[in-house]
Design a protein around this motif. Sequence first.
Motif, short mmCIF file in Angstrom:
data_model
loop_
_atom_site.label_atom_id
_atom_site.label_comp_id
_atom_site.label_asym_id
_atom_site.label_seq_id
_atom_site.Cartn_x
_atom_site.Cartn_y
_atom_site.Cartn_z
N SER A 67 57.24 9.11 29.32
CA SER A 67 56.16 9.99 28.54
C SER A 67 54.93 9.55 28.75
CB SER A 67 56.84 9.88 26.90
OG SER A 67 56.61 8.50 26.48
N LEU A 68 54.13 10.55 28.17
CA LEU A 68 52.55 10.20 28.48
C LEU A 68 51.72 10.91 27.47
CD1 LEU A 68 51.12 12.02 31.59
CD2 LEU A 68 53.36 12.24 31.04
N GLN A 69 50.67 10.45 26.87
CA GLN A 69 50.00 11.32 25.80
C GLN A 69 48.42 11.08 26.47
OE1 GLN A 69 51.95 8.25 24.69
NE2 GLN A 69 53.66 9.74 24.46
N PHE A 70 47.78 12.13 26.47
CA PHE A 70 46.08 12.11 26.81
C PHE A 70 45.61 13.19 26.19
CE2 PHE A 70 48.92 14.32 29.69
CZ PHE A 70 48.25 15.50 29.97
N ASN A 71 44.05 13.22 26.10
CA ASN A 71 43.45 14.05 25.61
C ASN A 71 42.48 14.73 26.85
OD1 ASN A 71 43.95 13.97 22.81
ND2 ASN A 71 42.99 12.23 22.68
N VAL A 72 42.24 15.97 26.73
CA VAL A 72 41.26 16.64 27.81
C VAL A 72 40.31 17.54 27.17
CG1 VAL A 72 42.95 16.59 29.60
CG2 VAL A 72 42.77 18.70 28.25
N ASP A 73 39.38 17.80 27.83
CA ASP A 73 38.23 18.63 27.34
C ASP A 73 38.62 20.02 26.94
OD1 ASP A 73 35.80 17.16 27.21
OD2 ASP A 73 34.67 18.85 28.20
N ALA A 74 38.43 20.64 25.84
CA ALA A 74 38.96 22.01 25.78
C ALA A 74 37.96 23.03 26.56
CB ALA A 74 39.20 22.53 24.23
N GLY A 75 38.17 22.85 27.96
CA GLY A 75 36.99 23.41 28.83
C GLY A 75 37.29 24.53 29.38
N TRP A 76 36.38 25.31 29.65
CA TRP A 76 36.49 26.57 30.55
C TRP A 76 35.32 26.91 31.23
CZ3 TRP A 76 34.88 26.37 25.63
CH2 TRP A 76 33.97 27.34 24.94
N GLY A 77 35.12 27.74 32.32
CA GLY A 77 33.92 27.85 32.89
C GLY A 77 33.96 28.82 33.85
N GLN A 78 34.61 29.99 33.95
CA GLN A 78 34.78 31.09 34.61
C GLN A 78 34.46 32.05 33.84
OE1 GLN A 78 38.36 29.78 36.38
NE2 GLN A 78 37.36 29.88 38.29
N ALA B 238 45.33 25.67 32.13
CA ALA B 238 46.40 26.68 31.72
C ALA B 238 47.79 26.00 31.84
CB ALA B 238 46.13 28.00 32.49
N HIS B 239 48.05 25.47 32.97
CA HIS B 239 49.30 24.93 33.13
C HIS B 239 49.91 24.10 32.18
CE1 HIS B 239 46.90 22.21 35.18
NE2 HIS B 239 47.65 21.51 35.57
N LEU B 240 48.74 23.29 31.52
CA LEU B 240 49.29 22.29 30.60
C LEU B 240 49.62 22.93 29.19
CD1 LEU B 240 46.56 19.26 31.17
CD2 LEU B 240 49.23 19.51 32.01
N GLY C 28 55.83 19.36 26.77
CA GLY C 28 55.27 18.51 25.48
C GLY C 28 54.82 19.58 24.39
N SER C 29 53.88 18.70 23.64
CA SER C 29 53.47 19.30 22.23
C SER C 29 51.71 19.31 22.56
CB SER C 29 53.97 18.64 20.88
OG SER C 29 53.61 17.07 21.02
N LEU C 30 51.28 20.08 21.71
CA LEU C 30 49.92 20.57 21.62
C LEU C 30 49.10 20.24 20.24
CD1 LEU C 30 47.43 21.73 23.39
CD2 LEU C 30 48.15 23.88 22.37
N THR C 31 47.78 19.50 20.45
CA THR C 31 46.92 19.48 19.37
C THR C 31 45.66 20.00 19.83
OG1 THR C 31 46.21 16.97 19.89
CG2 THR C 31 48.36 17.47 18.38
N PHE C 32 44.66 20.30 18.84
CA PHE C 32 43.43 20.90 18.99
C PHE C 32 42.46 20.09 17.98
CE2 PHE C 32 39.81 23.29 17.86
CZ PHE C 32 39.03 23.60 19.02
N THR C 33 41.29 19.49 18.50
CA THR C 33 40.52 18.85 17.36
C THR C 33 39.11 19.21 17.98
OG1 THR C 33 41.79 16.83 17.24
CG2 THR C 33 39.76 16.67 16.71
N GLY D 216 44.80 17.74 22.77
CA GLY D 216 45.95 16.61 22.91
C GLY D 216 47.06 16.97 23.49
N PHE D 217 47.71 16.14 24.41
CA PHE D 217 48.97 16.57 24.92
C PHE D 217 50.04 15.25 24.84
CE2 PHE D 217 46.16 19.24 27.12
CZ PHE D 217 46.75 20.58 27.14
N ASN D 218 51.22 15.58 24.36
CA ASN D 218 52.16 14.55 24.12
C ASN D 218 53.29 15.12 24.94
OD1 ASN D 218 53.99 12.41 23.38
ND2 ASN D 218 54.51 13.47 21.56
N MET D 219 53.43 14.68 26.28
CA MET D 219 54.39 15.11 27.03
C MET D 219 55.64 14.19 27.66
SD MET D 219 51.77 17.52 29.54
CE MET D 219 52.84 18.95 29.11
N VAL D 220 56.57 14.75 27.87
CA VAL D 220 58.02 14.13 28.26
C VAL D 220 58.49 14.74 29.39
CG1 VAL D 220 60.45 13.46 27.46
CG2 VAL D 220 58.33 13.26 25.92
#
Length: 310
Positions: A62-73, A82-84, A132-137, A147-151
């Motif tokens: 398992s792994l947990q991580f946060n990424v920018d809720a980014g876009w730019g096109q 998108a794949h996440l 996994g599961s998804l959060t937004f902050t 935020g992603f909690n993936m298995v």
Amino acid sequence: MSFKYRMIRARDAALGGAVGPTDYVLCRDLQMNPIDGEYTAQDWADGQEGAKPEELFNPRSSLQFNVDAGWGQAAGTAPRIAHLLKACGMSETVVADTSVTYQPVGFGAAFGAVDVETYRNGKVQALGEVRGSLTFTANSGQRPMFGFNMVGRYAAPQAGVFGAPDLTGWQYAPAVVPSQMQTFTIGGVNLCATQFTFTDGRTPRVDKYMNCAGVDIAERRVTGRVTVKEVDIATKALVEECRTGVTSAIIWELNQEQAALGAMRIAAPRVQIKWGGEVNIEGDMGVNLDLTFMPDQGDDDVAIIFKAQE
């Protein structure tokens, strides 16, 4: 060995092919668990005191991580992450040159997965069928984060190297500040907010059936919280709405600094607010409101929309 030598790559499993340098995920708060599962004590009646060996069942990673809720096109182009989103049980609807929308898939419907490679100080672990599961902050003055909690299914780590990440074209979100916020409303009423967050409530799991293999996620229950400056009753009777269980639409929309790069909207058509307590917002009377997101017409509890600016 340095704690800094940790990276991940993720590729849409539907694309096939090997995970490569262009699949790096620029993330923060990364926590990797190369081996996870349920340890069960083999507590046999053997006539001896003391601890007994514990056996690991249902091994997984398992792994947990946060990424920018980014876009730019341009509008109508899927974001790089998108794949996440799709691996967390979200469907993707593309309207050419207009928008890309992510909403929860219906129960029993197929959804995406990603192939992941993790790197920890010279050790590479290749994980397949990761979901996994998804959060937004969103916090005032900061970039919004997913935020992603993936298995995924366990695979033994191998000695290896990743090399330098290729982050060409990685997409970032603007800060959540008044100049970039298009709107934040509850029931059509603009409320001054310091924080907005939600989670899909899903739990990823591996091989829940004894004879049917697969990585799945549990049914969703989207909940969240918002912290707002309290308003007078004539503007919005928050206490009474909490008492009566009124449901309202929520819209949160953030613009990129360059208008051509569009906006991101979080839209929820039917949300119940519940009193979460008073809070001091640097001298202002604030209120925490707990949120329960409910579907209105199908699987539309919450929508994440990348679109043109208004």
